[in-house]
Design an enzyme around this catalytic site. Sequence first.
Site, PDB file in Angstrom:
ATOM      1  N   SER A 146      26.461 -37.377 -52.586  1.00  0.00           N
ATOM      2  CA  SER A 146      26.271 -35.998 -52.137  1.00  0.00           C
ATOM      3  C   SER A 146      25.885 -35.998 -50.667  1.00  0.00           C
ATOM      4  CB  SER A 146      25.163 -35.324 -52.946  1.00  0.00           C
ATOM      5  OG  SER A 146      24.817 -34.063 -52.395  1.00  0.00           O
ATOM      6  N   TYR A 159      16.562 -35.633 -56.437  1.00  0.00           N
ATOM      7  CA  TYR A 159      18.014 -35.670 -56.271  1.00  0.00           C
ATOM      8  C   TYR A 159      18.410 -36.434 -55.011  1.00  0.00           C
ATOM      9  CZ  TYR A 159      22.836 -33.933 -56.136  1.00  0.00           C
ATOM     10  OH  TYR A 159      24.205 -33.827 -56.106  1.00  0.00           O
TER      11      TYR A 159
END
Length: 256
Positions: A146, A159
């Site tokens: 990401s 995350y």
Amino acid sequence: MEAADAEPGHNGRVALVTGAARGIGLGIAAWLICEGWQVVLTDIDRKRGSRAAKTLGDHAWFILMDVADEAQVRAAVSEVLGQFGRLDALVCNAGVSDPHNPALESLPLSTWNRTLAVNLTGPMLLAKHCAPYLRAHGGAIVNLASTRAHQSEPDTEAYVASKGGLVALTHALAISLGPEIRVNAVSPGWIDARDPSQRRAEPLSADEHAQHPTGRVGTVEDVAAMVAWLLSCQAGFVTGQEFVVDGGMTRKMIYR
């Protein structure tokens, strides 16, 4: 595992795609099938995974698997080999997808541990158990990371740590497993992960598009095409890299 008398795809190759029952993972599976691959989908939801495999047709096969459970990973890889006799590609897409966690002061350790287990330990376990079979066919691994691995916002610690670690793991695996196995990462930015019919029914607003230098939000197909290329012979000299698919937004993130 769900399928009957399955055989490798038209190009003779087999890909294991985790978290492939929806969103980006489903798009990757569909794209690879169109290019002649046999795709083994995994998901932690049996109904969702079975439904996705049925939708994709004869060259999709479903396995119920939690990527953070080594026993399940080992068993799933054995089943793939037992059914097809080979494994040519691994796409690690399964993950805890919501980047937001509670404020740091109240972040439960269980949330932190589960996020890292799925997003980081899972790809390590899959690489560990798939490597001998990928090596036999000059295979490839693609890890879905990401852009938040590089630029974050508040309350995304778990995350961001997991995806940043996944990029680092990708670099390390490329050295450890090369040159026989190529390992790369694809880091999507803001991707509209809905299926095409949903996108047509509810288009994103002009304001949402205006936030991007190219004037458009990314789609599942943008990511799927990059993954497919990295698994192809055209990317035979590409390993240890991170490919950012974000329309040029990495250095110009706008959060509202």
